[in-house]
Design a protein around this motif. Structure first.
Motif, PDB file in Angstrom:
ATOM      1  N   ALA A   1       0.815  -1.220   0.000  1.00 50.81           N
ATOM      2  CA  ALA A   1       0.000   0.000   0.000  1.00 50.81           C
ATOM      3  C   ALA A   1       0.852   1.277   0.000  1.00 50.81           C
ATOM      4  CB  ALA A   1      -0.978   0.006   1.171  1.00 50.81           C
ATOM      5  N   ALA A   2       2.096   1.190  -0.434  1.00 45.51           N
ATOM      6  CA  ALA A   2       2.975   2.366  -0.501  1.00 45.51           C
ATOM      7  C   ALA A   2       2.697   3.158  -1.778  1.00 45.51           C
ATOM      8  CB  ALA A   2       4.442   1.943  -0.453  1.00 45.51           C
ATOM      9  N   ASN A   3       2.942   4.455  -1.717  1.00 41.02           N
ATOM     10  CA  ASN A   3       2.833   5.329  -2.884  1.00 41.02           C
ATOM     11  C   ASN A   3       4.209   5.387  -3.536  1.00 41.02           C
ATOM     12  OD1 ASN A   3       2.935   7.527  -4.631  1.00 41.02           O
ATOM     13  ND2 ASN A   3       1.550   8.771  -3.401  1.00 41.02           N
ATOM     14  N   LEU A   4       4.345   4.706  -4.667  1.00 43.84           N
ATOM     15  CA  LEU A   4       5.594   4.675  -5.430  1.00 43.84           C
ATOM     16  C   LEU A   4       5.376   5.262  -6.830  1.00 43.84           C
ATOM     17  CD1 LEU A   4       6.558   1.162  -4.181  1.00 43.84           C
ATOM     18  CD2 LEU A   4       8.082   3.121  -3.998  1.00 43.84           C
ATOM     19  N   ILE A   5       4.417   6.173  -6.936  1.00 52.33           N
ATOM     20  CA  ILE A   5       4.091   6.790  -8.224  1.00 52.33           C
ATOM     21  C   ILE A   5       5.330   7.469  -8.799  1.00 52.33           C
ATOM     22  CG2 ILE A   5       2.739   8.623  -9.331  1.00 52.33           C
ATOM     23  CD1 ILE A   5       0.506   8.015  -7.305  1.00 52.33           C
TER      24      ILE A   5
ATOM     25  N   ALA B   1       2.586  -5.646  -2.917  1.00 58.90           N
ATOM     26  CA  ALA B   1       1.155  -5.937  -2.912  1.00 58.90           C
ATOM     27  C   ALA B   1       0.355  -4.681  -2.548  1.00 58.90           C
ATOM     28  CB  ALA B   1       0.845  -7.058  -1.928  1.00 58.90           C
ATOM     29  N   GLY B   2      -0.534  -4.296  -3.455  1.00 58.14           N
ATOM     30  CA  GLY B   2      -1.380  -3.144  -3.205  1.00 58.14           C
ATOM     31  C   GLY B   2      -0.687  -1.802  -3.327  1.00 58.14           C
ATOM     32  N   ALA B   3       0.574  -1.789  -3.732  1.00 58.48           N
ATOM     33  CA  ALA B   3       1.315  -0.526  -3.883  1.00 58.48           C
ATOM     34  C   ALA B   3       0.862   0.198  -5.153  1.00 58.48           C
ATOM     35  CB  ALA B   3       2.814  -0.777  -3.942  1.00 58.48           C
ATOM     36  N   ASP B   4       0.985   1.514  -5.153  1.00 57.10           N
ATOM     37  CA  ASP B   4       0.673   2.316  -6.336  1.00 57.10           C
ATOM     38  C   ASP B   4       1.969   2.590  -7.081  1.00 57.10           C
ATOM     39  OD1 ASP B   4      -0.292   3.949  -8.308  1.00 57.10           O
ATOM     40  OD2 ASP B   4      -1.394   5.275  -6.946  1.00 57.10           O
ATOM     41  N   LEU B   5       2.176   1.869  -8.179  1.00 54.26           N
ATOM     42  CA  LEU B   5       3.372   2.011  -9.008  1.00 54.26           C
ATOM     43  C   LEU B   5       3.049   2.722 -10.320  1.00 54.26           C
ATOM     44  CD1 LEU B   5       4.724  -1.554  -8.290  1.00 54.26           C
ATOM     45  CD2 LEU B   5       6.001   0.547  -7.847  1.00 54.26           C
ATOM     46  N   ASN B   6       1.990   3.503 -10.324  1.00 49.74           N
ATOM     47  CA  ASN B   6       1.562   4.231 -11.515  1.00 49.74           C
ATOM     48  C   ASN B   6       2.719   5.075 -12.056  1.00 49.74           C
ATOM     49  OD1 ASN B   6       0.380   5.911 -13.425  1.00 49.74           O
ATOM     50  ND2 ASN B   6      -1.458   6.266 -12.208  1.00 49.74           N
ATOM     51  N   GLY B   7       3.106   4.812 -13.318  1.00 49.97           N
ATOM     52  CA  GLY B   7       4.161   5.592 -13.955  1.00 49.97           C
ATOM     53  C   GLY B   7       5.564   5.286 -13.472  1.00 49.97           C
ATOM     54  N   ALA B   8       5.731   4.268 -12.637  1.00 47.51           N
ATOM     55  CA  ALA B   8       7.067   3.902 -12.161  1.00 47.51           C
ATOM     56  C   ALA B   8       7.840   3.218 -13.280  1.00 47.51           C
ATOM     57  CB  ALA B   8       6.968   2.974 -10.948  1.00 47.51           C
TER      58      ALA B   8
END
Length: 179
Positions: A109-113, A128-135
């Motif tokens: 659930a980390a923000n890794l955008i 799991a559940g992390a935000d990798l949008n645009g990573a």
């Protein structure tokens, strides 16, 4: 931006001069202070919900630290080892990991955008559940790592070794090479 640098070959633990680091971070706005940690060992420190935005860590080792909910937005980790650390619900958007080793890391659930991972060694890491949008991941071996339920919208994988299940995840952009 002012820079504050800690360069040492000694170890910082929960009982030592880490208190000074926390005081400095609390007294300074992250926009005024860029903290540079070089050749440092940081062990068993509770960073829970701390704000070390724009941190720069070079050839350092972080082990058994609690980084849940921590803000490390725009931070850079170069040739640094991170081991046995929880970044659950941490804010790591625009963070850069270059030639690092990530061992037993929990990014749930980390923000890794828009974060970048280049030549990183992963072992027992969960996204799991992390935000990798645009990573972006470049030249990384992600086989066996948990990317279940991660947001991979626009996430790019260049020259990476991946499990077949990751290649099929919605939003992932997989390229065998940089060309």
């Amino acid at each position: 931006m002012k820079l504050f640098s800690i360069q040492s070959t000694s170890e910082i633990s929960e009982d030592s001069s880490m208190n000074a680091l926390h005081r400095i971070a609390a007294e300074q706005s992250s926009r005024e202070l860029g903290l540079v940690l070089s050749d440092l060992v940081v062990r068993n420190v509770n960073f829970h919900a701390s704000d070390l935005t724009d941190l720069i860590a070079i050839q350092s080792n972080f082990c058994s630290c609690d980084c849940r909910g921590m803000k490390l937005i725009g931070s850079t980790f170069t040739q640094t080892t991170l081991k046995d650390i929880s970044f659950t619900k941490a804010f790591l958007s625009k963070a850069t990991f270059y030639r690092c080793s990530l061992i037993k890391i929990d990014f749930r659930a980390a923000n890794l955008i828009r974060s970048e991972f280049t030549d990183v060694i992963f072992s027992d890491v969960t996204f799991a559940g992390a935000d990798l949008n645009g990573a972006s991941f470049e030249n990384c071996d992600l086989r066996g790592q948990d990317l279940g339920e991660a947001n991979l919208d626009g996430t790019q994988f260049f020259g990476c070794l991946l499990d077949d299940s990751v290649k099929m995840m919605v939003g992932a952009i997989v390229r065998e090479s940089l060309s």
